[in-house]
Scaffold this motif. Sequence first.
Motif, PDB file in Angstrom:
ATOM      1  N   ALA A 110       1.271  -1.114   0.084  1.00 43.02           N
ATOM      2  CA  ALA A 110      -0.194   0.031   0.250  1.00 43.02           C
ATOM      3  C   ALA A 110       0.748   1.677  -0.307  1.00 43.02           C
ATOM      4  O   ALA A 110      -0.123   2.251  -0.356  1.00 43.02           O
ATOM      5  CB  ALA A 110      -0.800   0.011   1.405  1.00 43.02           C
ATOM      6  N   ASP A 111       2.013   1.271   0.768  1.00 40.92           N
ATOM      7  CA  ASP A 111       2.922   2.224   0.478  1.00 40.92           C
ATOM      8  C   ASP A 111       3.471   3.061  -1.116  1.00 40.92           C
ATOM      9  O   ASP A 111       2.752   3.890  -1.313  1.00 40.92           O
ATOM     10  CB  ASP A 111       4.042   2.289   1.181  1.00 40.92           C
ATOM     11  N   ASP A 112       3.321   2.014  -1.809  1.00 40.85           N
ATOM     12  CA  ASP A 112       3.523   2.505  -3.030  1.00 40.85           C
ATOM     13  C   ASP A 112       2.580   3.151  -4.206  1.00 40.85           C
ATOM     14  O   ASP A 112       2.610   3.852  -4.964  1.00 40.85           O
ATOM     15  CB  ASP A 112       4.042   0.785  -3.857  1.00 40.85           C
ATOM     16  N   PHE A 113       1.054   3.612  -2.981  1.00 44.29           N
ATOM     17  CA  PHE A 113      -0.200   4.453  -4.093  1.00 44.29           C
ATOM     18  C   PHE A 113      -0.222   4.955  -2.996  1.00 44.29           C
ATOM     19  O   PHE A 113      -0.670   6.223  -3.971  1.00 44.29           O
ATOM     20  CB  PHE A 113      -1.227   3.361  -3.706  1.00 44.29           C
ATOM     21  N   HIS A 114       0.412   5.746  -2.006  1.00 45.18           N
ATOM     22  CA  HIS A 114       0.579   6.967  -1.467  1.00 45.18           C
ATOM     23  C   HIS A 114       1.451   7.868  -2.906  1.00 45.18           C
ATOM     24  O   HIS A 114       2.364   7.718  -3.715  1.00 45.18           O
ATOM     25  CB  HIS A 114       1.963   6.841  -0.454  1.00 45.18           C
TER      26      HIS A 114
ATOM     27  N   LEU B 247      -6.650   5.249   0.051  1.00 44.92           N
ATOM     28  CA  LEU B 247      -7.665   3.880   0.465  1.00 44.92           C
ATOM     29  C   LEU B 247      -8.861   3.619  -0.830  1.00 44.92           C
ATOM     30  O   LEU B 247      -9.356   2.957  -1.260  1.00 44.92           O
ATOM     31  CB  LEU B 247      -8.442   4.162   1.455  1.00 44.92           C
ATOM     32  N   GLU B 248      -9.136   4.720  -1.608  1.00 44.32           N
ATOM     33  CA  GLU B 248      -9.940   4.464  -3.027  1.00 44.32           C
ATOM     34  C   GLU B 248      -9.283   3.943  -3.578  1.00 44.32           C
ATOM     35  O   GLU B 248      -9.514   3.097  -4.743  1.00 44.32           O
ATOM     36  CB  GLU B 248     -10.288   5.856  -2.957  1.00 44.32           C
ATOM     37  N   SER B 249      -7.798   4.052  -3.700  1.00 42.32           N
ATOM     38  CA  SER B 249      -7.058   3.964  -5.437  1.00 42.32           C
ATOM     39  C   SER B 249      -6.956   1.634  -4.750  1.00 42.32           C
ATOM     40  O   SER B 249      -6.373   1.319  -5.831  1.00 42.32           O
ATOM     41  CB  SER B 249      -5.594   4.496  -5.423  1.00 42.32           C
ATOM     42  N   LEU B 250      -6.369   1.933  -3.136  1.00 45.72           N
ATOM     43  CA  LEU B 250      -5.946   0.563  -2.759  1.00 45.72           C
ATOM     44  C   LEU B 250      -7.583  -0.008  -3.088  1.00 45.72           C
ATOM     45  O   LEU B 250      -8.014  -1.612  -3.494  1.00 45.72           O
ATOM     46  CB  LEU B 250      -5.895   0.326  -1.636  1.00 45.72           C
ATOM     47  N   ARG B 251      -8.892   0.663  -2.723  1.00 43.13           N
ATOM     48  CA  ARG B 251      -9.936  -0.121  -2.787  1.00 43.13           C
ATOM     49  C   ARG B 251     -10.224  -0.663  -4.517  1.00 43.13           C
ATOM     50  O   ARG B 251     -11.034  -1.913  -4.528  1.00 43.13           O
ATOM     51  CB  ARG B 251     -11.298   0.570  -2.319  1.00 43.13           C
TER      52      ARG B 251
ATOM     53  N   SER C  52     -14.859  -2.559   0.646  1.00 44.60           N
ATOM     54  CA  SER C  52     -16.202  -2.074  -0.665  1.00 44.60           C
ATOM     55  C   SER C  52     -15.807  -2.300  -1.472  1.00 44.60           C
ATOM     56  O   SER C  52     -16.928  -2.684  -2.563  1.00 44.60           O
ATOM     57  CB  SER C  52     -16.485  -0.996  -0.508  1.00 44.60           C
ATOM     58  N   ALA C  53     -14.643  -3.094  -1.783  1.00 46.26           N
ATOM     59  CA  ALA C  53     -13.826  -3.400  -3.441  1.00 46.26           C
ATOM     60  C   ALA C  53     -15.142  -4.416  -3.849  1.00 46.26           C
ATOM     61  O   ALA C  53     -14.976  -4.848  -4.609  1.00 46.26           O
ATOM     62  CB  ALA C  53     -12.543  -3.794  -3.554  1.00 46.26           C
ATOM     63  N   ASP C  54     -15.403  -5.547  -2.958  1.00 47.69           N
ATOM     64  CA  ASP C  54     -16.089  -7.069  -2.820  1.00 47.69           C
ATOM     65  C   ASP C  54     -17.270  -6.314  -3.505  1.00 47.69           C
ATOM     66  O   ASP C  54     -18.178  -5.274  -2.596  1.00 47.69           O
ATOM     67  CB  ASP C  54     -15.735  -7.460  -1.787  1.00 47.69           C
ATOM     68  N   PRO C  55     -18.074  -6.581  -4.747  1.00 46.18           N
ATOM     69  CA  PRO C  55     -19.295  -5.902  -5.008  1.00 46.18           C
ATOM     70  C   PRO C  55     -20.236  -6.868  -4.445  1.00 46.18           C
ATOM     71  O   PRO C  55     -21.878  -6.330  -4.185  1.00 46.18           O
ATOM     72  CB  PRO C  55     -19.476  -6.891  -6.410  1.00 46.18           C
TER      73      PRO C  55
END
Length: 182
Positions: free
Chosen positions: A37-41, A64-68, A98-101
């Motif tokens: 997740a650090d790579d998404f900051h 968090l939204e990009s991780l989702r 919430s990534a899970d539909p």
Amino acid sequence: MATSNGAVIVVMGVSGAGKTTIGQTLEKEMKYKYLDADDFHSESNKEKMRMGIPLTDEDRKPWLESLRDAIKEYLINKKGLILGCSALKKQYREILRSADPDYKWGTYASAVNFILLDAPAEVLTVRLNKRAAEGKHYMPASLLQSQLDLLHIDESEGVFRVDATLSPQSIVNSILTMHQFV
């Protein structure tokens, strides 16, 4: 372990808990993809942390939204994913779930599963100071307390706790034997 039908394991905890080490080892053992997740900051988030400034919820929301969205892609494509992510607050974990539909907010039944790497603050401080001395991470040990203050687990969430003071292989073995992931 066989390949996945789209399960996601979030290896969570504060800085220094061992998320990257455990996540990368699980990637090899389970044949799932590991993402840190650090790579998404954003660069601004990383700079704040370098300066010893704790991130706010506002700073974390786009992250968090990009991780989702990354998790959702793995679930849709029925590929296994291991994500190393602090996921300190219940509301952060809800965004990831919430990534899970098929996920219904507040039920905690999701294809996104959480494993907390739990260690005493003293152990974490030693690890962070060592990592900082080696130039291996941008977050200083001075931010550890702010993360510990944010970390809250509601027992009803079903977050699995693993003793992060054990050897990495013992931690991985514990995770692999958990009923949900076998």
